[in-house]
Design a protein around this motif. Structure first.
Motif, PDB file in Angstrom:
ATOM      1  N   ASN A 135       0.899  -1.160  -0.152  1.00 37.80           N
ATOM      2  CA  ASN A 135       0.007   0.082  -0.070  1.00 37.80           C
ATOM      3  C   ASN A 135       0.732   1.260  -0.021  1.00 37.80           C
ATOM      4  OD1 ASN A 135      -2.476  -1.513  -0.066  1.00 37.80           O
ATOM      5  ND2 ASN A 135      -2.588  -1.449   2.287  1.00 37.80           N
ATOM      6  N   GLY A 136       2.080   1.215   0.752  1.00 37.10           N
ATOM      7  CA  GLY A 136       3.024   2.165   0.862  1.00 37.10           C
ATOM      8  C   GLY A 136       3.767   2.607  -0.552  1.00 37.10           C
ATOM      9  N   PHE A 137       3.798   1.506  -1.375  1.00 42.73           N
ATOM     10  CA  PHE A 137       4.435   1.843  -2.840  1.00 42.73           C
ATOM     11  C   PHE A 137       3.372   2.279  -3.412  1.00 42.73           C
ATOM     12  CE2 PHE A 137       4.792   0.042  -7.091  1.00 42.73           C
ATOM     13  CZ  PHE A 137       6.134   0.508  -7.382  1.00 42.73           C
ATOM     14  N   LEU A 138       2.142   1.774  -3.674  1.00 40.05           N
ATOM     15  CA  LEU A 138       1.292   2.385  -4.313  1.00 40.05           C
ATOM     16  C   LEU A 138       0.973   3.926  -4.128  1.00 40.05           C
ATOM     17  CD1 LEU A 138      -1.472  -0.464  -4.535  1.00 40.05           C
ATOM     18  CD2 LEU A 138       0.235   0.062  -6.364  1.00 40.05           C
ATOM     19  N   THR A 139       1.015   4.266  -2.693  1.00 42.69           N
ATOM     20  CA  THR A 139       0.663   5.505  -2.323  1.00 42.69           C
ATOM     21  C   THR A 139       1.826   6.558  -2.868  1.00 42.69           C
ATOM     22  OG1 THR A 139      -0.665   4.939  -0.244  1.00 42.69           O
ATOM     23  CG2 THR A 139       0.740   7.190  -0.463  1.00 42.69           C
ATOM     24  N   ASP A 140       2.970   6.107  -2.671  1.00 43.25           N
ATOM     25  CA  ASP A 140       4.145   6.822  -3.416  1.00 43.25           C
ATOM     26  C   ASP A 140       4.150   6.933  -4.829  1.00 43.25           C
ATOM     27  OD1 ASP A 140       5.347   6.920  -0.868  1.00 43.25           O
ATOM     28  OD2 ASP A 140       6.821   5.487  -0.974  1.00 43.25           O
ATOM     29  N   LEU A 141       3.708   5.945  -5.433  1.00 41.40           N
ATOM     30  CA  LEU A 141       3.619   5.888  -6.930  1.00 41.40           C
ATOM     31  C   LEU A 141       2.322   6.796  -7.207  1.00 41.40           C
ATOM     32  CD1 LEU A 141       4.567   4.678  -9.457  1.00 41.40           C
ATOM     33  CD2 LEU A 141       2.696   2.964  -9.483  1.00 41.40           C
ATOM     34  N   GLN A 142       1.285   6.932  -6.736  1.00 44.64           N
ATOM     35  CA  GLN A 142       0.380   8.173  -6.963  1.00 44.64           C
ATOM     36  C   GLN A 142       0.837   9.495  -6.678  1.00 44.64           C
ATOM     37  OE1 GLN A 142      -3.333   7.111  -4.819  1.00 44.64           O
ATOM     38  NE2 GLN A 142      -4.390   8.370  -5.940  1.00 44.64           N
ATOM     39  N   LEU A 143       1.575   9.560  -5.525  1.00 46.55           N
ATOM     40  CA  LEU A 143       2.188  10.977  -5.230  1.00 46.55           C
ATOM     41  C   LEU A 143       3.139  11.445  -5.850  1.00 46.55           C
ATOM     42  CD1 LEU A 143       1.811  10.701  -1.240  1.00 46.55           C
ATOM     43  CD2 LEU A 143       0.296  11.905  -2.516  1.00 46.55           C
ATOM     44  N   TYR A 144       4.164  10.683  -6.183  1.00 47.15           N
ATOM     45  CA  TYR A 144       5.274  10.961  -7.013  1.00 47.15           C
ATOM     46  C   TYR A 144       5.576  10.616  -8.025  1.00 47.15           C
ATOM     47  CZ  TYR A 144       6.231  11.386  -1.642  1.00 47.15           C
ATOM     48  OH  TYR A 144       5.958  11.914  -0.247  1.00 47.15           O
ATOM     49  N   GLY A 145       4.621   9.747  -8.640  1.00 46.89           N
ATOM     50  CA  GLY A 145       5.039   9.169 -10.017  1.00 46.89           C
ATOM     51  C   GLY A 145       4.697  10.236 -11.103  1.00 46.89           C
ATOM     52  N   PRO A 146       3.792  11.004 -10.914  1.00 45.09           N
ATOM     53  CA  PRO A 146       3.656  11.914 -12.307  1.00 45.09           C
ATOM     54  C   PRO A 146       4.777  13.185 -12.241  1.00 45.09           C
ATOM     55  CG  PRO A 146       1.470  11.641 -11.063  1.00 45.09           C
ATOM     56  CD  PRO A 146       2.706  10.796 -10.203  1.00 45.09           C
ATOM     57  N   GLY A 147       5.253  13.238 -11.127  1.00 41.27           N
ATOM     58  CA  GLY A 147       6.581  14.361 -11.031  1.00 41.27           C
ATOM     59  C   GLY A 147       7.916  13.692 -11.570  1.00 41.27           C
ATOM     60  N   PHE A 148       8.009  12.195 -11.341  1.00 43.71           N
ATOM     61  CA  PHE A 148       9.116  11.624 -11.954  1.00 43.71           C
ATOM     62  C   PHE A 148       8.850  11.405 -13.399  1.00 43.71           C
ATOM     63  CE2 PHE A 148      10.267   9.833  -7.560  1.00 43.71           C
ATOM     64  CZ  PHE A 148      11.409   9.979  -7.678  1.00 43.71           C
TER      65      PHE A 148
END
Length: 218
Positions: free
Chosen positions: A2-15
């Motif tokens: 769940n933490g990974f998915l949250t990070d992906l949602q929060l920071y993925g677009p910026g990356f």
């Protein structure tokens, strides 16, 4: 998970945005470097001494000074003489000029590998010097130097990380911003490393395809 998915949602677009910035930086820098490198390589073979000296000085200066200092000269130094560039443009120009000096040496070695008799035969058949270089010499040189050009292109891609020093929001600067907010350097630097690994692998595969293509054409 769940933490990974949250990070992906929060920071993925910026990356993704930062990776696209790296992509365009690399493409534009490669174009500038090939122009600079080809001009410098041909300048070294010029019949005019002043052009030969200018090309030799350019290669000597660029290869003998750090890349980051060259970035600072372009971005912070040029405004003192009235030339102001955006961080992106200054970064492309600095990295392009830097890589161009190494491209020049690569092209020079490729030109040296072509027997002089080919150019002489072409001239005897009525080709102009420019047509001889464009139609006969350069296609052979490209086949010879393509692996070296690939290595230089990969170095150029990785050197885009230097532009975080002049506020270009590429992968490194974006990661540093996230680290300052979250205090998680390991996570985000690993993410940046993996993205660079994907980009360099894609570039390597493209170069391998081009090598096979040129072999089929020969």
């Amino acid at each position: 998970m769940n933490g990974f998915l949250t990070d992906l949602q929060l920071y993925g677009p910026g990356f993704v945005d930062a990776a696209l910035t790296v992509f365009w930086l690399t493409i534009m820098t490669i174009i500038v470097s090939w122009i600079c490198g080809l001009l410098a390589a041909l300048g070294q073979r010029s019949k005019w001494r002043a052009i030969r000296l200018a090309a030799a000085f350019y290669i000597w200066f660029i290869r003998g000074t750090p890349s980051l200092i060259q970035v600072f000269i372009i971005y912070f130094g040029l405004p003192q003489i009235g030339i102001r560039l955006s961080p992106f443009t200054a970064g492309v120009l600095a990295l392009g000029c830097n890589s161009g000096a190494y491209i020049a040496e690569i092209v020079r070695s490729g030109l040296s590998a072509i027997p002089p008799g080919q150019a002489e035969s072409a001239l005897a058949l009525g080709f102009s010097p420019a047509a001889t270089m464009r139609s006969i010499i350069l296609p052979q040189v490209i086949r010879i130097i393509l692996p070296s050009l690939t290595n230089e292109a990969i170095s150029t891609l990785k050197n885009t990380s230097l532009l975080s020093a002049i506020t270009v929001v590429e992968l490194t600067l974006y990661a540093q911003t996230l680290i300052a907010m979250t205090f998680r350097p390991f996570d985000f630097y690993i993410a940046v490393a993996l993205i660079y690994l994907v980009l360099t692998t894609m570039l390597t595969q493209l170069a391998s395809w081009l090598e096979r293509y040129y072999k089929m054409q020969s």
